[in-house]
Design an enzyme around this catalytic site. Structure first.
Site, PDB file in Angstrom:
ATOM      1  CE  LYS A 126      -3.673  -1.889   2.757  1.00  0.00           C
ATOM      2  NZ  LYS A 126      -4.867  -1.947   1.577  1.00  0.00           N
TER       3      LYS A 126
ATOM      4  NE  ARG B 136     -10.843  -9.930  -2.697  1.00  0.00           N
ATOM      5  CZ  ARG B 136     -11.051  -8.947  -3.583  1.00  0.00           C
ATOM      6  NH1 ARG B 136     -11.184  -9.098  -4.704  1.00  0.00           N
ATOM      7  NH2 ARG B 136     -10.993  -7.692  -3.198  1.00  0.00           N
TER       8      ARG B 136
END
Length: 522
Positions: A279, A351
């Site tokens: 990130k 996920r």
């Protein structure tokens, strides 16, 4: 926060201050017995009951309390529990509480309650929400800060309740206080910095919480057990972390033996660097376990309320770190379900841990309904903003029930579709699927998780990327940029009024009377 009830009329209650809520009018205090006396304390027109108005005045004998706090509720036709809770929360965090050392706060309920205002039970819950959320602060790591020394309300005295409504209002307040307290526990968990909230700390909190609630059981599966279960997707994300993964499992068996449970599955990503798809700015990523915190605390509230249902909460807890052992873009993970996943992006890790948790939950508990929740995609904030939960699922009735549950507690939700035309975006040439599918990112994330939902299993997915953290922009109960605890209250509301009562006629307390808490459907 302590709550008690006054037998005498509001104007005769002794307290540091008496809150007098009033709807907007040329004469907003006309329905109070003390109205004429209190109205002499200010110039006509200074207080009209307009939404957001707060006026603190010395009582000067108009009432037995030392001070009067006039609180504007806005238009009477917009009256609902949320309007009252939002307004009243502002009183609890008002500067005069500290400046004037107000520790006992009385609340007049004559006007806000039935029939002019809201149902007694909803009013009781609104008072509890306001008192607990309005007084919330996270001070675990303050030492010399001024907030530590600030005076906060210690006792809420509820006055003026008609005898015929007292039992209902008290029930609403007591149950509301339990749910609000566990919501604040979730806020605390998300507020903790990642060096104090690693997977082992999250697991310890769940164990300690369960030990305090009779009938609530907690188990924690360690890494060797996860390896035996072949949770390759979950463990793939954990590979780069020095702190081993944990699978936290909470069980509440308040229903009939053999009844299929309600299952909540929450993402417990205690810190997210993004992995090798790093990130650009990971500040705030301590909050990526908001779904796990909500799951744990919703189970705590369900058990504390002794709801007559069977329920289970499952939280895969890990960090997504960068190291010589971390997983890489292009790796292929073998999930517990047997399906293989090509890692197109290591920052789409939520996920990957949820899919194994969903498989575990379905195999071991055969739930009637399974609901997963996660701060999953930044695309959810783009799609529905920072004040809405993005909801997807495969069963229309369950979706409708969750819409009403969110509405009942005054939180916002918007249903997004799961069209098959986007599912093919997840196809991979080297594995059964890849972990990202491009835009629309929130929907393709939901479609990825749908691939791990068993045939015939009722399932809902909640993307709480926006709603889990208050953005500081005038949002009801939340008073500063901080975690909200969403969607704990909606999870408990669904469990109590929908799951526990199949076929129950839905009662939309907020209806369509105001901007927030509406039903929103694609």
């Amino acid at each position: 926060m302590n709550f008690s009830y006054a037998k005498e009329a509001s104007e005769n209650v002794k307290a540091d201050a008496l809150v007098i809520p009033a709807f907007e009018s040329d004469n907003p205090l006309k329905d109070y017995a003390c109205g004429p006396a209190v109205s002499k304390l200010f110039l006509k027109g200074d207080f009209t009951g307009k939404s957001g108005q707060i006026m603190v005045l010395p009582a000067q004998g108009a009432v037995k309390a030392d001070r009067v706090i006039l609180l504007g509720l806005g238009k009477v036709e917009k009256a609902c529990g949320k309007v009252i809770a939002d307004a009243l929360a502002d009183v609890y965090r008002h500067g005069s509480i500290d400046a004037q050392k107000i520790k006992t706060l009385a609340i007049a309920t004559e006007v806000a309650g039935e029939p002019e205002g809201v149902k007694a039970r909803d009013l009781g819950r609104a008072i509890a929400d306001a008192a607990i959320f309005g007084s919330y602060r996270f001070l675990n790591h303050h030492t010399k800060d001024k907030h530590v020394k600030r005076v906060w309300v210690e006792k809420t005295l509820i006055a003026g309740v008609p005898a015929k409504h007292l039992a209902e209002l008290k029930t609403g307040q007591e149950r509301g206080a339990i749910v609000a307290t566990y919501t604040c526990h979730a806020r605390d968990l998300v507020n903790e910095p990642s060096n104090f909230m690693k997977p082992r700390h999250l697991a310890k909190f769940a164990k300690d919480m369960a030990a305090k609630i009779p009938g609530l059981k907690c188990r924690v599966l360690e890494k060797p057990e996860l390896e035996k279960l072949k949770m390759g997707s979950f463990l793939g994300v954990n590979a780069g972390s020095a702190d081993p993964a944990r699978l936290i499992i909470l069980e509440w068996n308040g229903g009939k033996k053999g009844d299929k449970p309600l299952a909540y599955v929450g993402k417990g990503l205690c810190f997210d660097t993004g992995g090798y798809n790093i990130k650009p700015n990971s500040l705030g990523m301590k909050g990526d376990m908001g779904g796990g915190a909500a799951t744990i605390c919703a189970l705590g509230a369900i058990a504390a309320l002794k709801l007559p249902i069977n329920a289970v909460g499952v939280v895969p807890a890990t960090e997504n770190e960068i190291s010589g052992t971390a997983y890489h873009p292009g790796d292929i993970l073998h999930s517990m379900s047997g399906q293989t996943i090509e890692v197109d992006n290591t920052d789409a890790e939520g996920r990957l841990i949820l899919c194994d948790a969903l498989t575990y939950t379905q195999r071991n508990y055969k739930p009637r309904v399974v609901v997963d929740m996660a701060t999953l995609t930044g695309a959810a904030v783009v799609a529905v903003g920072s004040k809405f939960v993005a909801m997807m699922g495969n069963d229309a009735e369950t979706i409708e029930h969750f819409e009403h549950a969110f509405n009942r507690v005054g939180e916002n939700v918007w249903e997004l579709p799961l069209p098959d035309c986007y599912d093919k975006l997840l196809d991979s040439p080297v594995a059964d699927m890849k972990n990202i599918g491009g835009n629309p990112g929130t929907i393709t994330a939901g479609l990825f998780l749908r691939r791990f939902v068993d045939e015939g299993q009722k399932w809902v997915h909640l993307d709480i990327a926006g709603s889990a953290l208050y953005d500081g922009d005038n949002w009801g109960l939340w008073n500063a940029k901080s975690p909200t605890g969403s969607p704990v209250r909606a999870l408990v509301e669904y469990a109590e009024h929908c799951f526990a009562n199949p076929g129950h006629k839905l009662d939309s307390e907020h209806g369509h009377k105001h901007g927030d808490g509406h039903l929103h459907k694609h």
